[in-house]
Design an enzyme around this catalytic site. Structure first.
Site, PDB file in Angstrom:
ATOM      1  CB  ILE A 229       0.307  -7.843   8.008  1.00 58.88           C
ATOM      2  CG1 ILE A 229       0.815  -9.038   7.784  1.00 58.88           C
ATOM      3  CG2 ILE A 229       0.939  -6.733   7.372  1.00 58.88           C
ATOM      4  CD1 ILE A 229       0.919  -9.857   6.492  1.00 58.88           C
TER       5      ILE A 229
ATOM      6  CG  ASN B  49      -2.055   7.028   6.597  1.00 54.59           C
ATOM      7  OD1 ASN B  49      -2.137   8.014   7.220  1.00 54.59           O
ATOM      8  ND2 ASN B  49      -1.617   6.067   7.158  1.00 54.59           N
TER       9      ASN B  49
ATOM     10  CG  HIS C 291      -6.415   1.418   4.299  1.00 57.15           C
ATOM     11  ND1 HIS C 291      -5.908   1.568   3.062  1.00 57.15           N
ATOM     12  CD2 HIS C 291      -5.565   1.594   5.205  1.00 57.15           C
ATOM     13  CE1 HIS C 291      -4.882   1.920   3.099  1.00 57.15           C
ATOM     14  NE2 HIS C 291      -4.276   2.163   4.318  1.00 57.15           N
TER      15      HIS C 291
ATOM     16  CG  HIS D 102      -4.541   2.928   9.605  1.00 59.76           C
ATOM     17  ND1 HIS D 102      -3.510   2.008   9.560  1.00 59.76           N
ATOM     18  CD2 HIS D 102      -4.399   3.379   8.308  1.00 59.76           C
ATOM     19  CE1 HIS D 102      -2.927   1.876   8.404  1.00 59.76           C
ATOM     20  NE2 HIS D 102      -3.546   2.854   7.628  1.00 59.76           N
TER      21      HIS D 102
HETATM   22  P1  5GP Z   1      -1.473   3.022   4.635  1.00 59.47           P
HETATM   23  O1  5GP Z   1       0.207   3.345   4.899  1.00 59.47           O
HETATM   24  O2  5GP Z   1      -1.427   2.747   3.288  1.00 59.47           O
HETATM   25  O3  5GP Z   1      -2.383   3.784   5.405  1.00 59.47           O
HETATM   26  O4  5GP Z   1      -1.658   1.570   5.160  1.00 59.47           O
HETATM   27  C1  5GP Z   1      -1.514   0.171   4.771  1.00 59.47           C
HETATM   28  C2  5GP Z   1      -1.362  -0.916   5.855  1.00 59.47           C
HETATM   29  O5  5GP Z   1      -1.770  -2.015   5.401  1.00 59.47           O
HETATM   30  C3  5GP Z   1      -0.061  -0.889   6.843  1.00 59.47           C
HETATM   31  O6  5GP Z   1      -0.511  -0.758   8.153  1.00 59.47           O
HETATM   32  C4  5GP Z   1       0.237  -2.286   6.302  1.00 59.47           C
HETATM   33  O7  5GP Z   1       0.918  -2.930   7.665  1.00 59.47           O
HETATM   34  C5  5GP Z   1      -1.012  -3.093   6.155  1.00 59.47           C
HETATM   35  N1  5GP Z   1      -0.674  -4.161   5.287  1.00 59.47           N
HETATM   36  C6  5GP Z   1       0.038  -4.186   4.057  1.00 59.47           C
HETATM   37  N2  5GP Z   1      -0.103  -5.417   3.575  1.00 59.47           N
HETATM   38  C7  5GP Z   1      -0.794  -6.146   4.448  1.00 59.47           C
HETATM   39  C8  5GP Z   1      -1.391  -7.610   4.162  1.00 59.47           C
HETATM   40  O8  5GP Z   1      -0.916  -8.367   3.394  1.00 59.47           O
HETATM   41  N3  5GP Z   1      -2.159  -7.775   5.253  1.00 59.47           N
HETATM   42  C9  5GP Z   1      -2.535  -7.088   6.160  1.00 59.47           C
HETATM   43  N4  5GP Z   1      -3.556  -7.710   6.994  1.00 59.47           N
HETATM   44  N5  5GP Z   1      -2.296  -5.794   6.300  1.00 59.47           N
HETATM   45  C10 5GP Z   1      -1.500  -5.450   5.388  1.00 59.47           C
END
Ligand code: 5GP
Ligand code: ZN
Length: 113
Positions: A32, A86, A99, A101
């Protein structure tokens, strides 16, 4: 499945996401808040909080292979891309559903911050 998990809600289609892949045990959708022209998240359908709790090697491997397939679809396989998982505080994990990336479409600095 975890009732209050954001990514479980995306798996259940309770909140919208721009899906780019749907498989038996994982899905992928666009981030997002993209940090690169291509920024896709590949996640297992099952709720696994982080890599620390992952135990299925075929599932963890599939996340990477799905990312490679999406990189080909997005046209960045040859120019290059990065896959990142991460885990916990020091890596800045914000969503506690495993997840991977997929980032690409521009030159990516190394080492990451
Ligand atoms: P993290 O920091 O946990 O590795 O990454 C989480 C990712 O999820 C971030 O890059 C953030 O932008 C994405 N994200 C958070 N909320 C949402 C959402 O509601 N929809 C989508 N598509 N991505 C999200
Ligand atoms: Zn979840």
């Amino acid at each position: 499945m975890a009732d209050d998990c954001l990514f479980c809600k995306i798996v259940r289609r309770e909140i919208p996401a721009k899906l780019v892949y749907e498989g038996d045990d994982c899905i992928a959708f666009r981030d997002i808040d993209p940090k690169a022209p291509v920024h896709v998240l590949v996640i297992p359908r099952a709720h696994v909080p982080s890599l620390n709790e992952a135990s299925d090697p075929s599932l963890v491997g599939r996340l990477s292979l799905v990312a490679a397939e999406i990189a080909r679809q997005e046209g960045i396989a040859e120019t290059g891309y990065r896959t990142v998982v991460n885990t916990n505080r020091d890596a800045g994990q914000a969503v506690f559903h495993l997840h991977l990336h997929l980032l690409g479409g521009r030159s990516l600095a190394w080492p990451p911050g």
